[in-house]
Design a protein around this motif. Structure first.
Motif, PDB file in Angstrom:
ATOM      1  N   GLY A   5      -6.165 -15.518  -0.537  1.00 35.97           N
ATOM      2  CA  GLY A   5      -5.092 -15.924  -1.291  1.00 35.97           C
ATOM      3  C   GLY A   5      -4.179 -15.211  -0.168  1.00 35.97           C
ATOM      4  N   PHE A   6      -2.607 -15.451  -1.411  1.00 36.78           N
ATOM      5  CA  PHE A   6      -1.309 -15.556  -1.467  1.00 36.78           C
ATOM      6  C   PHE A   6      -0.486 -15.882  -2.913  1.00 36.78           C
ATOM      7  N   SER A   7       0.177 -14.099  -3.314  1.00 38.21           N
ATOM      8  CA  SER A   7       0.616 -14.378  -4.208  1.00 38.21           C
ATOM      9  C   SER A   7       1.799 -13.286  -3.568  1.00 38.21           C
ATOM     10  N   GLN A   8       2.936 -13.828  -5.006  1.00 42.32           N
ATOM     11  CA  GLN A   8       3.962 -12.310  -4.900  1.00 42.32           C
ATOM     12  C   GLN A   8       4.325 -11.426  -6.140  1.00 42.32           C
ATOM     13  N   TYR A   9       4.844 -10.213  -5.963  1.00 41.52           N
ATOM     14  CA  TYR A   9       5.379 -10.279  -7.286  1.00 41.52           C
ATOM     15  C   TYR A   9       5.882  -8.959  -7.190  1.00 41.52           C
ATOM     16  N   THR A  10       6.153  -8.393  -8.450  1.00 37.18           N
ATOM     17  CA  THR A  10       6.366  -6.833  -8.499  1.00 37.18           C
ATOM     18  C   THR A  10       6.190  -5.491  -8.925  1.00 37.18           C
ATOM     19  N   ILE A  11       5.411  -4.622  -8.149  1.00 34.13           N
ATOM     20  CA  ILE A  11       4.533  -3.350  -8.660  1.00 34.13           C
ATOM     21  C   ILE A  11       6.209  -2.179  -9.353  1.00 34.13           C
ATOM     22  N   ARG A  12       5.829  -1.712  -9.785  1.00 33.00           N
ATOM     23  CA  ARG A  12       6.676  -0.637 -10.600  1.00 33.00           C
ATOM     24  C   ARG A  12       6.149   0.682 -11.237  1.00 33.00           C
ATOM     25  N   TYR A  13       6.966   1.949 -10.443  1.00 28.38           N
ATOM     26  CA  TYR A  13       6.343   2.797 -10.611  1.00 28.38           C
ATOM     27  C   TYR A  13       7.317   3.936 -11.332  1.00 28.38           C
ATOM     28  N   LYS A  14       6.630   4.801 -11.901  1.00 31.33           N
ATOM     29  CA  LYS A  14       7.630   5.800 -12.744  1.00 31.33           C
ATOM     30  C   LYS A  14       6.899   6.264 -12.161  1.00 31.33           C
ATOM     31  N   SER A  15       7.323   7.615 -12.320  1.00 32.88           N
ATOM     32  CA  SER A  15       6.825   9.088 -12.102  1.00 32.88           C
ATOM     33  C   SER A  15       7.529  10.739 -11.956  1.00 32.88           C
ATOM     34  N   VAL A  16       7.085  11.957 -12.136  1.00 29.98           N
ATOM     35  CA  VAL A  16       8.178  12.492 -12.394  1.00 29.98           C
ATOM     36  C   VAL A  16       9.700  13.212 -11.049  1.00 29.98           C
ATOM     37  N   PRO A  17       8.981  13.256  -9.827  1.00 31.75           N
ATOM     38  CA  PRO A  17      10.232  13.260  -8.906  1.00 31.75           C
ATOM     39  C   PRO A  17      10.772  11.591  -7.785  1.00 31.75           C
ATOM     40  N   THR A  18      10.211  10.441  -8.405  1.00 33.28           N
ATOM     41  CA  THR A  18      11.080   9.433  -8.600  1.00 33.28           C
ATOM     42  C   THR A  18      11.380   8.301 -10.016  1.00 33.28           C
ATOM     43  N   PRO A  19      12.150   9.266 -10.624  1.00 30.15           N
ATOM     44  CA  PRO A  19      12.530   8.295 -12.107  1.00 30.15           C
ATOM     45  C   PRO A  19      11.461   6.885 -12.547  1.00 30.15           C
ATOM     46  N   TYR A  20      11.828   6.248 -11.310  1.00 29.11           N
ATOM     47  CA  TYR A  20      12.098   4.670 -11.661  1.00 29.11           C
ATOM     48  C   TYR A  20      12.043   4.001  -9.840  1.00 29.11           C
ATOM     49  N   GLY A  21      11.013   3.576  -9.025  1.00 32.24           N
ATOM     50  CA  GLY A  21      10.594   3.080  -8.229  1.00 32.24           C
ATOM     51  C   GLY A  21      10.256   1.599  -8.084  1.00 32.24           C
ATOM     52  N   GLN A  22      10.807   0.786  -7.293  1.00 30.11           N
ATOM     53  CA  GLN A  22       9.861  -0.657  -7.408  1.00 30.11           C
ATOM     54  C   GLN A  22       9.522  -1.301  -6.249  1.00 30.11           C
ATOM     55  N   VAL A  23       8.592  -2.213  -5.781  1.00 27.66           N
ATOM     56  CA  VAL A  23       8.742  -2.800  -5.189  1.00 27.66           C
ATOM     57  C   VAL A  23       8.201  -4.154  -5.179  1.00 27.66           C
ATOM     58  N   HIS A  24       8.493  -4.842  -3.967  1.00 19.55           N
ATOM     59  CA  HIS A  24       8.536  -6.808  -4.372  1.00 19.55           C
ATOM     60  C   HIS A  24       7.262  -6.757  -3.562  1.00 19.55           C
ATOM     61  N   THR A  25       6.316  -6.558  -3.659  1.00 19.23           N
ATOM     62  CA  THR A  25       5.736  -7.227  -2.707  1.00 19.23           C
ATOM     63  C   THR A  25       4.815  -9.030  -2.523  1.00 19.23           C
ATOM     64  N   ARG A  26       4.412  -9.008  -1.169  1.00 15.37           N
ATOM     65  CA  ARG A  26       4.145 -10.367  -0.421  1.00 15.37           C
ATOM     66  C   ARG A  26       1.859  -9.217  -0.942  1.00 15.37           C
ATOM     67  N   MET A  27       0.277  -9.759  -1.885  1.00 15.88           N
ATOM     68  CA  MET A  27      -0.029  -9.726  -1.308  1.00 15.88           C
ATOM     69  C   MET A  27      -1.416 -10.645  -0.756  1.00 15.88           C
ATOM     70  N   GLN A  28      -1.855 -10.726  -0.150  1.00 17.26           N
ATOM     71  CA  GLN A  28      -3.101 -11.362   1.222  1.00 17.26           C
ATOM     72  C   GLN A  28      -4.302 -11.194   0.210  1.00 17.26           C
ATOM     73  N   GLU A  29      -5.521 -12.560   0.148  1.00 17.33           N
ATOM     74  CA  GLU A  29      -6.188 -11.886   0.191  1.00 17.33           C
ATOM     75  C   GLU A  29      -7.388 -12.135   0.831  1.00 17.33           C
ATOM     76  N   VAL A  30      -8.343 -11.632   1.552  1.00 15.81           N
ATOM     77  CA  VAL A  30      -9.134 -12.534   3.092  1.00 15.81           C
ATOM     78  C   VAL A  30     -11.113 -11.971   2.207  1.00 15.81           C
ATOM     79  N   THR A  31     -11.439 -12.056   1.846  1.00 17.73           N
ATOM     80  CA  THR A  31     -12.651 -11.895   1.498  1.00 17.73           C
ATOM     81  C   THR A  31     -13.836 -13.213   1.532  1.00 17.73           C
ATOM     82  N   GLY A  32     -14.687 -12.180   1.906  1.00 18.84           N
ATOM     83  CA  GLY A  32     -16.156 -13.113   1.503  1.00 18.84           C
ATOM     84  C   GLY A  32     -17.210 -12.594   0.525  1.00 18.84           C
ATOM     85  N   ALA A  33     -17.826 -13.958   0.204  1.00 14.32           N
ATOM     86  CA  ALA A  33     -18.713 -14.086  -1.260  1.00 14.32           C
ATOM     87  C   ALA A  33     -19.919 -14.972  -0.845  1.00 14.32           C
TER      88      ALA A  33
END
Length: 200
Positions: free
Chosen positions: A74-102
Motif C-alpha cells: 500500500g502507498f499513501s501520503q499525508y501530514t502528521i502534526r505534533y503538539k508537545s511541551v519542548p516543540t509547541p508545533y511540529g509537522q511531518v509530511h510523510t509517505r506511508m508504505q505498507e508491506v504485509t502478509g495475511a
C-alpha cells in the motif's frame, strides 16, 4: 486390467483439467482512506494525522476453497502534526508504505463472498522534505504492525469481482527519530477499502 488402467488415466486427466480451470489466484487493485485517531502521551498533546486517499495492490493464493494467503503493498501520503511541551508545533509530511502478509478465510453464497483476514507486516513512514515538513532532521520509521480486516467480494464474472473491506492496523506511533514526537503509545489506523480483483 487394460480397462482399469485406461479408466485411471482418464480420471487423472479429468482431475488435472478441472484443477487447471479452477481459479486459485487473484490480483487486486484498490483505493483506500487512511483514518487515525488523535494520540496523547509522553508530553505530546496530541499527535494528529490528516485523512488521505491511498492505493493498495494485493496478491491472493487459494490454499483450499476457503483459505488463502495474501501479500499486500500500500502507498499513501499525508501530514502528521505534533503538539508537545519542548516543540509547541511540529509537522511531518510523510509517505506511508505498507508491506504485509495475511491469512484470509472466506465463504461463498452465490455471487457473494464474505471474508476475514489477519496478518502482520511493516508500515514504513518516510519523511518528505518539502514545505509540508517543519523538522528536516526527521528520520524514516519502520513500524511492525498487526493487520485485521473483514470484507465482502461480489462476483461480476468468473474472472472479476468487486471488493469492499474494512482493514485496521495496530502499531506504535511514528516519531521520526525526534524525542519530542515520541508518545510511547500504540494506536489503531483504519483503512476502508474498495477495489476490483482479477482471478486466474
Amino acid at each position: 486390467m487394460k480397462k482399469m488402467m485406461l479408466l485411471g488415466a482418464c480420471l487423472l486427466l479429468g482431475s488435472v483439467a478441472a484443477q487447471a480451470q479452477e481459479s486459485r489466484q487473484d490480483v487486486s487493485i484498490s483505493g483506500f482512506e487512511t483514518i487515525s485517531p488523535d494520540v496523547y502521551g509522553n508530553g505530546v498533546y496530541p499527535m494528529h494525522s490528516s485523512m488521505t486517499t491511498g492505493v493498495l495492490a494485493s496478491y491472493r493464493y487459494m490454499v483450499t476453497p476457503r483459505s488463502a494467503l495474501e501479500v499486500n503493498y500500500g502507498f499513501s501520503q499525508y501530514t502528521i502534526r505534533y503538539k508537545s511541551v519542548p516543540t509547541p508545533y511540529g509537522q511531518v509530511h510523510t509517505r506511508m508504505q505498507e508491506v504485509t502478509g495475511a491469512y484470509v478465510y472466506s465463504r461463498t453464497y452465490r455471487n457473494w463472498n464474505p471474508f476475514a483476514e489477519v496478518g502482520v507486516g511493516g508500515l514504513i513512514f518516510t519523511p518528505i522534505l518539502d514545505n509540508g515538513t517543519h523538522q528536516f532532521d526527521s528520520k524514516q520509521n519502520t513500524n511492525i504492525s498487526g493487520l485485521a480486516g473483514v470484507g465482502v467480494a461480489y462476483e461480476i464474472s468468473p474472472s472479476f469481482d468487486i471488493r469492499a473491506e474494512y482493514r485496521g492496523f495496530i502499531l506504535k506511533t511514528p516519531d521520526f527519530g525526534n524525542t519530542a514526537f515520541k508518545t510511547n503509545r500504540y494506536y489503531w489506523l483504519s483503512e476502508p477499502t474498495i477495489g476490483i480483483a482479477y482471478h486466474f
